[in-house]
Design an enzyme around this catalytic site. Structure first.
Site, PDB file in Angstrom:
ATOM      1  N   GLU A   1      -1.812  -5.707   8.151  1.00 45.40           N
ATOM      2  CA  GLU A   1      -1.088  -5.208   9.319  1.00 45.40           C
ATOM      3  C   GLU A   1      -1.805  -5.592  10.616  1.00 45.40           C
ATOM      4  OE1 GLU A   1      -0.361  -0.990   8.923  1.00 45.40           O
ATOM      5  OE2 GLU A   1       0.560  -1.241   6.947  1.00 45.40           O
TER       6      GLU A   1
ATOM      7  N   ASP B   1       0.846  -1.202   0.000  1.00 43.07           N
ATOM      8  CA  ASP B   1       0.000   0.000   0.000  1.00 43.07           C
ATOM      9  C   ASP B   1       0.881   1.252   0.000  1.00 43.07           C
ATOM     10  OD1 ASP B   1       0.881  -0.170   2.606  1.00 43.07           O
ATOM     11  OD2 ASP B   1      -1.099   0.036   3.521  1.00 43.07           O
ATOM     12  N   SER B   2       2.217   1.053   0.075  1.00 43.10           N
ATOM     13  CA  SER B   2       3.149   2.159  -0.145  1.00 43.10           C
ATOM     14  C   SER B   2       3.011   2.695  -1.567  1.00 43.10           C
ATOM     15  CB  SER B   2       4.595   1.713   0.126  1.00 43.10           C
ATOM     16  OG  SER B   2       4.910   0.564  -0.626  1.00 43.10           O
TER      17      SER B   2
ATOM     18  N   LYS C   1      -1.238  -9.508   2.315  1.00 43.57           N
ATOM     19  CA  LYS C   1      -0.550  -9.026   3.521  1.00 43.57           C
ATOM     20  C   LYS C   1      -1.486  -8.085   4.251  1.00 43.57           C
ATOM     21  CE  LYS C   1       2.891  -5.778   3.678  1.00 43.57           C
ATOM     22  NZ  LYS C   1       2.305  -4.813   4.642  1.00 43.57           N
TER      23      LYS C   1
ATOM     24  N   GLU D   1       8.624  -4.428  10.802  1.00 45.30           N
ATOM     25  CA  GLU D   1       8.993  -3.100  10.297  1.00 45.30           C
ATOM     26  C   GLU D   1       9.445  -2.182  11.428  1.00 45.30           C
ATOM     27  OE1 GLU D   1       6.347  -1.253   7.490  1.00 45.30           O
ATOM     28  OE2 GLU D   1       7.576   0.552   7.397  1.00 45.30           O
TER      29      GLU D   1
ATOM     30  N   ASP E   1      -1.144  -6.206  -0.810  1.00 41.29           N
ATOM     31  CA  ASP E   1      -1.332  -5.586   0.506  1.00 41.29           C
ATOM     32  C   ASP E   1      -2.790  -5.147   0.651  1.00 41.29           C
ATOM     33  OD1 ASP E   1      -0.199  -4.814   2.874  1.00 41.29           O
ATOM     34  OD2 ASP E   1       0.973  -3.157   2.047  1.00 41.29           O
TER      35      ASP E   1
HETATM   36  O1  KIV Z   1       3.490  -1.199   1.668  1.00 38.97           O
HETATM   37  C1  KIV Z   1       4.678  -1.552   1.789  1.00 38.97           C
HETATM   38  O2  KIV Z   1       5.558  -1.228   0.973  1.00 38.97           O
HETATM   39  C2  KIV Z   1       5.020  -2.360   2.936  1.00 38.97           C
HETATM   40  C3  KIV Z   1       6.468  -2.675   3.139  1.00 38.97           C
HETATM   41  C4  KIV Z   1       7.123  -1.532   3.793  1.00 38.97           C
HETATM   42  C5  KIV Z   1       6.667  -3.919   3.889  1.00 38.97           C
HETATM   43  O3  KIV Z   1       4.183  -2.703   3.699  1.00 38.97           O
END
Ligand code: KIV
Length: 259
Positions: free
Chosen positions: A114, A44-45, A112, A181, A83
């Site tokens: 959190e 989600d980055s 993924k 992280e 994510d």
């Molecule tokens: O969204 C992302 O890039 C992440 C990484 C920092 C693990 O969650």
């Protein structure tokens, strides 16, 4: 080479360390895949690196699904992890299940999300339904407003014990790997030793079983990067130089050439 799958990731623990990264489009996913990156995370980055937001919070399911589809179409050997964006798994388990199914249908091999003990029941439900989960504990960027900034976590013994308990909870719930992280490297080492599943560190020191870097950071596309990042290229300069040469040559009439 054969395709990376969750079984191969699991078996990598203690055998080989995996250098993994994010990608958000087909072009860079193809290059990362051809270079042998074992796990490509459609993080989600993408909100900060591709969409220009300050945090990951505004990312929508539609952004994620488009990016996962693009990356999955390009990656032939890497495991593609999608994510779950903020809001896609916080509003009830049924909603979360539907959104995770959509990420898999878009082409991801795993999702993924959190959180630690609080999301363990959801992880159990996802993995029982055949959706592999890569968990994420320590500094979880979707909680940036609760932290008051992107701050290192697990710094006191009490806080470290909480991160350790979270990591154990996601493992017990069936996650095949866990992102650590921005936590102290001693804590990451303790968690890596305590867990049977693969730990993927980012800003968590060298002892983790695998590492993440955000693609734009490692390629030097982002000029300002966190202190733990190593830039493996300076693409910002290369790309800016190429654009400037092009503009200059068109303006000077030397491109396109007469022939
Ligand atoms: O969204 C992302 O890039 C992440 C990484 C920092 C693990 O969650």
């Amino acid at each position: 080479m054969k395709k990376w799958n969750v079984d191969r990731i699991r078996k990598s623990k203690g055998v080989e360390k995996l250098g993994c990264c994010t990608a958000y489009d087909a072009c860079f996913a193809r290059l990362a895949d051809e270079a042998g990156v074992p796990i490509i995370l459609v993080g989600d980055s993408l909100g900060m690196n591709a969409l220009g937001y300050e945090t990951t919070l505004p990312v929508e399911m539609s952004d994620t699904l488009a990016a996962v589809g693009a990356v999955a179409r390009a990656a032939k050997e890497a495991l593609v992890v999608g994510d779950m964006p903020f809001g896609s798994y916080q509003c009830g388990e049924d909603d979360a299940m539907r959104n995770a199914v959509a990420v898999i249908k878009a082409g991801a091999d795993a999702v993924k999300l959190e959180g630690g003990a609080s999301v363990a029941p959801l992880i159990r439900r996802l993995t029982t339904a055949g959706i592999p989960v890569l968990a994420h504990v320590g500094m979880t960027p979707q909680s940036v407003n609760s932290y008051g900034g992107f701050k290192k976590q697990g710094k006191t013994r009490e806080a470290a014990d909480q991160v350790l308990a979270d990591a154990k909870a996601v493992e017990a719930a069936g996650a095949f790997a866990v992102t650590l992280e921005c936590i102290p490297s001693e804590l990451a080492a303790e968690i890596t030793a305590a867990l049977k599943i693969v730990t993927v560190g980012i800003g968590a020191g060298p002892v983790c079983d695998a590492q993440w870097l955000v693609m734009h950071d490692l390629l030097g596309l982002n000029e300002k990067v966190p202190s733990f990042v190593k830039k493996y290229a300076d693409l910002a300069a290369v790309v800016r130089g190429a654009f400037a040469s092009y503009v200059r040559e068109v303006s000077a009439g030397t491109f396109p050439p007469a022939e």
